[in-house]
Design a protein around this motif. Structure first.
Motif, PDB file in Angstrom:
ATOM      1  N   TRP A  26       0.787  -1.239  -0.052  1.00  8.21           N
ATOM      2  CA  TRP A  26      -0.002   0.149  -0.077  1.00  8.21           C
ATOM      3  C   TRP A  26       0.836   1.069   0.054  1.00  8.21           C
ATOM      4  O   TRP A  26       0.322   2.179  -0.239  1.00  8.21           O
ATOM      5  N   GLY A  27       2.171   1.168   0.318  1.00  8.38           N
ATOM      6  CA  GLY A  27       2.955   2.481   0.232  1.00  8.38           C
ATOM      7  C   GLY A  27       2.686   3.205   1.740  1.00  8.38           C
ATOM      8  O   GLY A  27       2.286   2.402   2.581  1.00  8.38           O
ATOM      9  N   GLN A  28       3.560   4.023   1.742  1.00 10.95           N
ATOM     10  CA  GLN A  28       3.648   4.766   3.152  1.00 10.95           C
ATOM     11  C   GLN A  28       2.480   5.415   3.362  1.00 10.95           C
ATOM     12  O   GLN A  28       1.872   6.227   2.432  1.00 10.95           O
ATOM     13  N   PRO A  29       1.896   5.255   4.678  1.00  8.70           N
ATOM     14  CA  PRO A  29       0.475   6.011   5.008  1.00  8.70           C
ATOM     15  C   PRO A  29       0.580   7.456   5.089  1.00  8.70           C
ATOM     16  O   PRO A  29       1.594   8.150   5.424  1.00  8.70           O
ATOM     17  N   SER A  30      -0.391   8.102   4.721  1.00 11.25           N
ATOM     18  CA  SER A  30      -0.256   9.744   4.925  1.00 11.25           C
ATOM     19  C   SER A  30      -0.754   9.824   6.264  1.00 11.25           C
ATOM     20  O   SER A  30      -1.528   9.020   6.942  1.00 11.25           O
ATOM     21  N   VAL A  31      -0.692  11.170   6.566  1.00 16.08           N
ATOM     22  CA  VAL A  31      -1.101  11.680   7.955  1.00 16.08           C
ATOM     23  C   VAL A  31      -2.507  11.454   8.117  1.00 16.08           C
ATOM     24  O   VAL A  31      -3.027  10.934   9.282  1.00 16.08           O
ATOM     25  N   LEU A  35      -4.670   9.390  10.822  1.00 14.83           N
ATOM     26  CA  LEU A  35      -5.453   9.847  11.830  1.00 14.83           C
ATOM     27  C   LEU A  35      -6.942   9.085  11.508  1.00 14.83           C
ATOM     28  O   LEU A  35      -7.631   8.949  12.518  1.00 14.83           O
ATOM     29  N   ASP A  36      -7.149   8.785  10.405  1.00 15.61           N
ATOM     30  CA  ASP A  36      -8.681   8.205  10.146  1.00 15.61           C
ATOM     31  C   ASP A  36      -8.624   6.602  11.023  1.00 15.61           C
ATOM     32  O   ASP A  36      -9.607   6.450  11.259  1.00 15.61           O
ATOM     33  N   PHE A  37      -7.620   6.001  10.821  1.00 16.50           N
ATOM     34  CA  PHE A  37      -7.303   4.817  11.598  1.00 16.50           C
ATOM     35  C   PHE A  37      -7.450   4.914  12.912  1.00 16.50           C
ATOM     36  O   PHE A  37      -8.227   3.917  13.832  1.00 16.50           O
ATOM     37  N   VAL A  39      -8.978   7.318  14.879  1.00 14.75           N
ATOM     38  CA  VAL A  39     -10.412   7.680  15.030  1.00 14.75           C
ATOM     39  C   VAL A  39     -11.199   6.253  15.052  1.00 14.75           C
ATOM     40  O   VAL A  39     -11.872   6.316  15.929  1.00 14.75           O
ATOM     41  N   ALA A  40     -11.078   5.658  14.029  1.00 10.32           N
ATOM     42  CA  ALA A  40     -11.803   4.429  13.862  1.00 10.32           C
ATOM     43  C   ALA A  40     -11.642   3.433  15.150  1.00 10.32           C
ATOM     44  O   ALA A  40     -12.456   2.815  15.823  1.00 10.32           O
ATOM     45  N   LEU A  41     -10.270   3.301  15.201  1.00  9.23           N
ATOM     46  CA  LEU A  41      -9.969   2.293  16.295  1.00  9.23           C
ATOM     47  C   LEU A  41     -10.570   2.964  17.867  1.00  9.23           C
ATOM     48  O   LEU A  41     -10.971   1.901  18.680  1.00  9.23           O
ATOM     49  N   LEU A  42     -10.441   4.086  17.863  1.00  9.56           N
ATOM     50  CA  LEU A  42     -10.985   4.646  19.217  1.00  9.56           C
ATOM     51  C   LEU A  42     -12.573   4.553  19.481  1.00  9.56           C
ATOM     52  O   LEU A  42     -12.943   4.570  20.338  1.00  9.56           O
ATOM     53  N   ALA A  43     -13.110   4.718  18.358  1.00 11.27           N
ATOM     54  CA  ALA A  43     -14.578   4.529  18.421  1.00 11.27           C
ATOM     55  C   ALA A  43     -14.925   3.053  18.480  1.00 11.27           C
ATOM     56  O   ALA A  43     -15.893   2.870  19.103  1.00 11.27           O
ATOM     57  N   LYS A  44     -14.067   2.194  18.075  1.00 16.51           N
ATOM     58  CA  LYS A  44     -14.485   0.765  18.136  1.00 16.51           C
ATOM     59  C   LYS A  44     -14.146   0.454  19.761  1.00 16.51           C
ATOM     60  O   LYS A  44     -15.052  -0.415  20.157  1.00 16.51           O
ATOM     61  N   THR A  45     -13.194   0.792  20.313  1.00 11.51           N
ATOM     62  CA  THR A  45     -13.038   0.819  21.749  1.00 11.51           C
ATOM     63  C   THR A  45     -13.890   1.143  22.645  1.00 11.51           C
ATOM     64  O   THR A  45     -14.041   0.529  23.876  1.00 11.51           O
ATOM     65  N   ARG A  46     -14.569   2.407  22.244  1.00 16.07           N
ATOM     66  CA  ARG A  46     -15.452   3.143  23.321  1.00 16.07           C
ATOM     67  C   ARG A  46     -17.078   2.645  23.144  1.00 16.07           C
ATOM     68  O   ARG A  46     -17.617   3.127  24.065  1.00 16.07           O
ATOM     69  N   GLY A  47     -17.164   2.064  22.076  1.00 14.27           N
ATOM     70  CA  GLY A  47     -18.493   1.727  22.269  1.00 14.27           C
ATOM     71  C   GLY A  47     -19.173   0.785  21.106  1.00 14.27           C
ATOM     72  O   GLY A  47     -19.998   0.353  21.142  1.00 14.27           O
TER      73      GLY A  47
END
Length: 47
Positions: A26-31, A35-37, A39-47
């Motif tokens: 996939w190449g080097q991830p952008s900022v 950030l999207d990853f 946010v998605a991970l935090l949303a998944k762990t919180r609820g």
């Protein structure tokens, strides 16, 4: 001198291989990608 190869995969070698594979695929991830990853991970762990 003989080359010795371990028969089992170590955690360090597995992580290094997966990192290489992801960058090669996939190449080097952008900022924004990171950030999207996060946010998605935090949303998944919180609820």
């Amino acid at each position: 001198m003989q080359l010795r190869i371990k028969s089992r995969i170590t955690k360090i070698s597995e992580v290094a291989f997966m990192n290489w594979l992801a960058l090669d695929t996939w190449g080097q991830p952008s900022v924004q990608d990171m950030l999207d990853f996060s946010v998605a991970l935090l949303a998944k762990t919180r609820g």
